[in-house]
Design a protein around this motif. Sequence first.
Motif, PDB file in Angstrom:
ATOM      1  N   SER A   1       0.821  -1.202   0.000  1.00  0.00           N
ATOM      2  CA  SER A   1       0.000   0.000   0.000  1.00  0.00           C
ATOM      3  C   SER A   1       0.861   1.261   0.000  1.00  0.00           C
ATOM      4  O   SER A   1       0.467   2.284  -0.559  1.00  0.00           O
ATOM      5  CB  SER A   1      -0.958   0.005   1.191  1.00  0.00           C
ATOM      6  OG  SER A   1      -0.241   0.048   2.402  1.00  0.00           O
ATOM      7  N   GLY A   2       2.042   1.188   0.601  1.00  0.00           N
ATOM      8  CA  GLY A   2       2.957   2.331   0.558  1.00  0.00           C
ATOM      9  C   GLY A   2       3.491   2.579  -0.839  1.00  0.00           C
ATOM     10  O   GLY A   2       3.576   3.721  -1.296  1.00  0.00           O
ATOM     11  N   ILE A   3       3.830   1.493  -1.540  1.00  0.00           N
ATOM     12  CA  ILE A   3       4.298   1.633  -2.920  1.00  0.00           C
ATOM     13  C   ILE A   3       3.165   2.164  -3.797  1.00  0.00           C
ATOM     14  O   ILE A   3       3.383   3.031  -4.650  1.00  0.00           O
ATOM     15  CB  ILE A   3       4.847   0.292  -3.435  1.00  0.00           C
ATOM     16  CG1 ILE A   3       6.133  -0.069  -2.681  1.00  0.00           C
ATOM     17  CG2 ILE A   3       5.116   0.353  -4.935  1.00  0.00           C
ATOM     18  CD1 ILE A   3       6.671  -1.449  -2.984  1.00  0.00           C
ATOM     19  N   GLY A   4       1.957   1.673  -3.577  1.00  0.00           N
ATOM     20  CA  GLY A   4       0.809   2.171  -4.336  1.00  0.00           C
ATOM     21  C   GLY A   4       0.523   3.638  -4.062  1.00  0.00           C
ATOM     22  O   GLY A   4       0.193   4.403  -4.978  1.00  0.00           O
ATOM     23  N   LEU A   5       0.646   4.042  -2.802  1.00  0.00           N
ATOM     24  CA  LEU A   5       0.448   5.448  -2.444  1.00  0.00           C
ATOM     25  C   LEU A   5       1.474   6.333  -3.126  1.00  0.00           C
ATOM     26  O   LEU A   5       1.146   7.404  -3.654  1.00  0.00           O
ATOM     27  CB  LEU A   5       0.521   5.600  -0.924  1.00  0.00           C
ATOM     28  CG  LEU A   5       0.329   6.990  -0.348  1.00  0.00           C
ATOM     29  CD1 LEU A   5      -1.071   7.503  -0.671  1.00  0.00           C
ATOM     30  CD2 LEU A   5       0.551   6.967   1.156  1.00  0.00           C
ATOM     31  N   LEU A   6       2.717   5.883  -3.154  1.00  0.00           N
ATOM     32  CA  LEU A   6       3.754   6.659  -3.826  1.00  0.00           C
ATOM     33  C   LEU A   6       3.517   6.698  -5.335  1.00  0.00           C
ATOM     34  O   LEU A   6       3.750   7.725  -5.977  1.00  0.00           O
ATOM     35  CB  LEU A   6       5.141   6.087  -3.527  1.00  0.00           C
ATOM     36  CG  LEU A   6       6.295   6.931  -4.057  1.00  0.00           C
ATOM     37  CD1 LEU A   6       6.408   8.234  -3.286  1.00  0.00           C
ATOM     38  CD2 LEU A   6       7.594   6.169  -3.983  1.00  0.00           C
TER      39      LEU A   6
ATOM     40  N   HIS B   1       3.250   9.935  -7.666  1.00  0.00           N
ATOM     41  CA  HIS B   1       4.006  10.122  -8.911  1.00  0.00           C
ATOM     42  C   HIS B   1       3.079  10.516 -10.057  1.00  0.00           C
ATOM     43  O   HIS B   1       3.386  11.424 -10.829  1.00  0.00           O
ATOM     44  CB  HIS B   1       4.743   8.847  -9.307  1.00  0.00           C
ATOM     45  CG  HIS B   1       5.949   8.525  -8.488  1.00  0.00           C
ATOM     46  ND1 HIS B   1       6.718   9.467  -7.867  1.00  0.00           N
ATOM     47  CD2 HIS B   1       6.529   7.334  -8.204  1.00  0.00           C
ATOM     48  CE1 HIS B   1       7.713   8.883  -7.233  1.00  0.00           C
ATOM     49  NE2 HIS B   1       7.619   7.577  -7.419  1.00  0.00           N
ATOM     50  N   LEU B   2       1.963   9.814 -10.174  1.00  0.00           N
ATOM     51  CA  LEU B   2       1.023  10.116 -11.247  1.00  0.00           C
ATOM     52  C   LEU B   2       0.468  11.533 -11.112  1.00  0.00           C
ATOM     53  O   LEU B   2       0.342  12.264 -12.100  1.00  0.00           O
ATOM     54  CB  LEU B   2      -0.113   9.097 -11.261  1.00  0.00           C
ATOM     55  CG  LEU B   2       0.273   7.686 -11.672  1.00  0.00           C
ATOM     56  CD1 LEU B   2      -0.910   6.741 -11.498  1.00  0.00           C
ATOM     57  CD2 LEU B   2       0.769   7.661 -13.099  1.00  0.00           C
ATOM     58  N   PHE B   3       0.134  11.938  -9.901  1.00  0.00           N
ATOM     59  CA  PHE B   3      -0.370  13.285  -9.683  1.00  0.00           C
ATOM     60  C   PHE B   3       0.699  14.332  -9.997  1.00  0.00           C
ATOM     61  O   PHE B   3       0.411  15.355 -10.625  1.00  0.00           O
ATOM     62  CB  PHE B   3      -0.867  13.447  -8.243  1.00  0.00           C
ATOM     63  CG  PHE B   3      -1.381  14.824  -7.944  1.00  0.00           C
ATOM     64  CD1 PHE B   3      -2.595  15.240  -8.459  1.00  0.00           C
ATOM     65  CD2 PHE B   3      -0.644  15.699  -7.173  1.00  0.00           C
ATOM     66  CE1 PHE B   3      -3.075  16.515  -8.200  1.00  0.00           C
ATOM     67  CE2 PHE B   3      -1.106  16.974  -6.911  1.00  0.00           C
ATOM     68  CZ  PHE B   3      -2.326  17.387  -7.419  1.00  0.00           C
ATOM     69  N   ALA B   4       1.938  14.083  -9.572  1.00  0.00           N
ATOM     70  CA  ALA B   4       3.023  15.034  -9.828  1.00  0.00           C
ATOM     71  C   ALA B   4       3.299  15.163 -11.324  1.00  0.00           C
ATOM     72  O   ALA B   4       3.474  16.277 -11.838  1.00  0.00           O
ATOM     73  CB  ALA B   4       4.286  14.607  -9.089  1.00  0.00           C
TER      74      ALA B   4
ATOM     75  N   GLY C   1      13.151  10.911 -10.150  1.00  0.00           N
ATOM     76  CA  GLY C   1      13.839  10.322  -9.009  1.00  0.00           C
ATOM     77  C   GLY C   1      14.292  11.359  -7.997  1.00  0.00           C
ATOM     78  O   GLY C   1      14.347  11.094  -6.799  1.00  0.00           O
ATOM     79  N   ILE C   2      14.596  12.557  -8.484  1.00  0.00           N
ATOM     80  CA  ILE C   2      14.978  13.661  -7.592  1.00  0.00           C
ATOM     81  C   ILE C   2      13.738  14.448  -7.174  1.00  0.00           C
ATOM     82  O   ILE C   2      13.614  14.853  -6.016  1.00  0.00           O
ATOM     83  CB  ILE C   2      15.995  14.590  -8.296  1.00  0.00           C
ATOM     84  CG1 ILE C   2      17.240  13.820  -8.719  1.00  0.00           C
ATOM     85  CG2 ILE C   2      16.355  15.769  -7.420  1.00  0.00           C
ATOM     86  CD1 ILE C   2      18.048  13.251  -7.583  1.00  0.00           C
ATOM     87  N   THR C   3      12.812  14.658  -8.102  1.00  0.00           N
ATOM     88  CA  THR C   3      11.606  15.432  -7.821  1.00  0.00           C
ATOM     89  C   THR C   3      10.767  14.785  -6.723  1.00  0.00           C
ATOM     90  O   THR C   3      10.121  15.481  -5.945  1.00  0.00           O
ATOM     91  CB  THR C   3      10.765  15.572  -9.108  1.00  0.00           C
ATOM     92  OG1 THR C   3      11.584  16.104 -10.139  1.00  0.00           O
ATOM     93  CG2 THR C   3       9.583  16.487  -8.904  1.00  0.00           C
ATOM     94  N   GLN C   4      10.802  13.467  -6.629  1.00  0.00           N
ATOM     95  CA  GLN C   4       9.988  12.771  -5.633  1.00  0.00           C
ATOM     96  C   GLN C   4      10.375  13.135  -4.209  1.00  0.00           C
ATOM     97  O   GLN C   4       9.594  12.921  -3.283  1.00  0.00           O
ATOM     98  CB  GLN C   4      10.085  11.273  -5.825  1.00  0.00           C
ATOM     99  CG  GLN C   4      11.413  10.694  -5.414  1.00  0.00           C
ATOM    100  CD  GLN C   4      11.483   9.210  -5.547  1.00  0.00           C
ATOM    101  OE1 GLN C   4      10.462   8.550  -5.676  1.00  0.00           O
ATOM    102  NE2 GLN C   4      12.670   8.667  -5.525  1.00  0.00           N
ATOM    103  N   LEU C   5      11.555  13.681  -4.007  1.00  0.00           N
ATOM    104  CA  LEU C   5      11.960  14.073  -2.657  1.00  0.00           C
ATOM    105  C   LEU C   5      11.071  15.184  -2.107  1.00  0.00           C
ATOM    106  O   LEU C   5      10.918  15.312  -0.897  1.00  0.00           O
ATOM    107  CB  LEU C   5      13.425  14.533  -2.657  1.00  0.00           C
ATOM    108  CG  LEU C   5      14.456  13.448  -2.962  1.00  0.00           C
ATOM    109  CD1 LEU C   5      15.844  14.069  -3.051  1.00  0.00           C
ATOM    110  CD2 LEU C   5      14.418  12.358  -1.936  1.00  0.00           C
TER     111      LEU C   5
END
Length: 108
Positions: free
Chosen positions: A12-17, A21-24, A60-64
């Motif tokens: 569920s954590g991977i799915g939440l992330l 990602h999709l929203f970003a 990969g950097i933006t996700q921070l």
Amino acid sequence: MNERNNTGGIGSGIGLLLLCHLFAEFLLFVLGIFFPYNLFVPGTSHPLSEWIFAAMIFIGITQLLYGVPLCIWLYRRRRLETMKGVAVGMLLTFLLNGGCYALFWIRW
């Protein structure tokens, strides 16, 4: 007795992330429509468009910007398994993004 709220799990954590990602990427795509980036004609692009393009490529950097606060929020709510899933998802995203970036520039 020490009780921990382990609602959810690593999946569920991977799915939440993934949803983050999709929203970003959707948000960056919409911003890219308003500030178009023209690769072929130098000097015709809006200065902000280069940052939007880079943020889309280097997810990969933006996700921070949203992954670390999400981990902190989950830690404070004691959802440790979900937090671990978000951390694993961030690591996988960073490694896959770095690998694809390296392959792209080697072939370029």
